[in-house]
Design a protein around this motif. Sequence first.
Motif, PDB file in Angstrom:
ATOM      1  N   VAL A  48       0.830  -1.190   0.000  1.00 57.81           N
ATOM      2  CA  VAL A  48       0.000   0.000   0.000  1.00 57.81           C
ATOM      3  C   VAL A  48       0.870   1.247   0.000  1.00 57.81           C
ATOM      4  O   VAL A  48       2.002   1.244   0.497  1.00 57.81           O
ATOM      5  N   VAL A  62      -9.405  -1.862   1.243  1.00 59.65           N
ATOM      6  CA  VAL A  62      -9.254  -3.073   0.444  1.00 59.65           C
ATOM      7  C   VAL A  62      -8.142  -3.946   1.014  1.00 59.65           C
ATOM      8  O   VAL A  62      -8.294  -5.161   1.169  1.00 59.65           O
ATOM      9  N   THR A  91      -9.706  -0.778  -8.790  1.00 57.13           N
ATOM     10  CA  THR A  91      -9.651   0.685  -8.782  1.00 57.13           C
ATOM     11  C   THR A  91     -10.731   1.334  -9.643  1.00 57.13           C
ATOM     12  O   THR A  91     -11.366   2.296  -9.241  1.00 57.13           O
ATOM     13  N   SER A  93      -2.543  -1.880  -3.748  1.00 54.20           N
ATOM     14  CA  SER A  93      -3.646  -0.923  -3.750  1.00 54.20           C
ATOM     15  C   SER A  93      -3.252   0.332  -2.980  1.00 54.20           C
ATOM     16  O   SER A  93      -2.375   0.294  -2.123  1.00 54.20           O
ATOM     17  N   HIS A  94      -3.904   1.449  -3.310  1.00 52.60           N
ATOM     18  CA  HIS A  94      -3.769   2.660  -2.500  1.00 52.60           C
ATOM     19  C   HIS A  94      -4.925   2.760  -1.515  1.00 52.60           C
ATOM     20  O   HIS A  94      -4.976   3.679  -0.713  1.00 52.60           O
ATOM     21  N   ASP A  95      -5.847   1.791  -1.571  1.00 54.55           N
ATOM     22  CA  ASP A  95      -7.045   1.786  -0.736  1.00 54.55           C
ATOM     23  C   ASP A  95      -6.799   0.951   0.520  1.00 54.55           C
ATOM     24  O   ASP A  95      -6.714  -0.282   0.460  1.00 54.55           O
ATOM     25  N   GLN A 117     -16.828  -3.841  -7.028  1.00 50.70           N
ATOM     26  CA  GLN A 117     -15.599  -4.022  -6.259  1.00 50.70           C
ATOM     27  C   GLN A 117     -15.802  -5.058  -5.171  1.00 50.70           C
ATOM     28  O   GLN A 117     -14.962  -5.943  -4.966  1.00 50.70           O
ATOM     29  N   GLU A 143       0.841   5.776  -1.631  1.00 50.93           N
ATOM     30  CA  GLU A 143       0.301   6.745  -2.584  1.00 50.93           C
ATOM     31  C   GLU A 143       0.685   6.382  -4.013  1.00 50.93           C
ATOM     32  O   GLU A 143       1.615   5.605  -4.245  1.00 50.93           O
ATOM     33  N   GLU A 180      -3.910  -3.401  -8.269  1.00 46.83           N
ATOM     34  CA  GLU A 180      -5.070  -2.519  -8.108  1.00 46.83           C
ATOM     35  C   GLU A 180      -6.246  -2.985  -8.979  1.00 46.83           C
ATOM     36  O   GLU A 180      -6.793  -2.210  -9.781  1.00 46.83           O
ATOM     37  N   ALA A 225      -7.756   8.633   5.909  1.00 43.59           N
ATOM     38  CA  ALA A 225      -8.881   7.859   5.378  1.00 43.59           C
ATOM     39  C   ALA A 225     -10.179   8.299   6.052  1.00 43.59           C
ATOM     40  O   ALA A 225     -10.212   8.502   7.273  1.00 43.59           O
TER      41      ALA A 225
END
Length: 350
Positions: free
Chosen positions: A52, A231, A197, A226-228, A204, A54, A194, A272
Motif C-alpha cells: 500500500v 481493500v 480501482t 492498492s492505494h485503498d 468491487q 500513494e 489494483e 482515510a
Amino acid sequence: MSAAAATADRPERQVLLEVDGLTIEVRNRQMHASVVRDVSLSVGVGETLGIVGESGSGKSLTLRSLLGVLPKGTAVAGGSISYRGKVLVDDGRVTDEMQSLRGREIGMVFQDATSALDPVIRVGDQITETLRRHTGLSRKAADARAIELMERMGIPDSRRRVRQYPHEFSGGMRQRVMIAMAIACSPSLLLCDEPTTALDVTTQTEILELFGELRREQGLAMIFVSHDLGVIAEVCERVCVMYCGQIIETGMRAQVFDAPRHPYTLGLIESAPDIEAASPELVAIPGEAPDPTVPPPGCRFNPRCPMPVEECRSGGFPLIPLSGGRATACIRHDRTTALRHRIDAEAGRG
C-alpha cells in the motif's frame, strides 16, 4: 533487513516467493535513476500480502518486476527474486526460469482490464492461449476449460459469451475475464495490481469476494497492490507500506493498522474517511510525495513528517526489526502512538 530476517520468528511459514534488495531504474536519454530501491519482501504458501502507498510510490513497478513485465524504459538493476527456491532474477539479470513460470505458476491481474485485454481477439481465445501454451491441452479441451472458468467467475451465458470480444463486456465482467486468464493454469501465486480501482463499489465488493473464494478453494497465495487501505485490510494478512520507492513499514495487518510505527503509515490511516467518527474532518498529509528519481536527503518522508529531528535529514534509513516480526524505517517509531493521540485530539476525534 532482508525478507528472511523479517520472518525469522515464524519457522512454520513456508516461503513461496522471496525478493531481496530489489532495485528498479528508469533508463532513457534524459535519465538513469532508481525509482525503486532495496526492496525486500516475501510471501508464504497460501498467504496474502498487501502493498500500500500513494500513487507513484513504486507499488506497481515492484509487482510487475516479479513477473518480468516492467513497462518500457524501466529495468531491474539489482537484487534477486526467487520462487520455490528457483532464481528468477539474480543481481538484476532475468533468468530463463521466469519465462517458464509466467502464467503457469504465477498469474497476474492488471489494473485496467480494458487496456490489458486485446480488443480484436475473442475473450475465450485469450483465456485458452495460456492454457494451451503451458498445459498442452487440445483446442476442444481448452475451449471447455475457458467456458468452465468464465462460469466460475460468475459470467452468465458463458458458452455464448466466450466467443465475444472485450468491448461487449462491462468493466466488471472484463475484470472477471482477466481473473479467469490469470488462474487458468491453477497458479500458486496471484499478483493483483489494483484490480478494483476502476470499478463501482458493488462490483468491487463482488470481485473482492471472488478473490476470497479463490484463495479458500485453491489455496492461492496473493500479493495485492492498492492505494485503498480498506481493500488491503479486507484482503491481506500482512502489509508492506511503500513510500518514494522504498518499503518503510511492514508487519501483520493488525500490527500495521492498529499501531503504526511510521508517521507516513499513520498519515495514510488518519487521512482515510471514517463514517462513524463524530467529526467528519479529514487529516491530510502535508506537502507532496517527492520525485523518486531525485529523493530528499536522509529519510524520504522527512520534508512531510510532523516529528522530524536533525538525524532524519541525513544518512540511510533501512528497516529496523521490531518485535513480532514487524519492521519500520523510522528512528522515532516509539513516538508514533503519542503523535496519533495528538492528531486525533486536534481533529476532534479524541
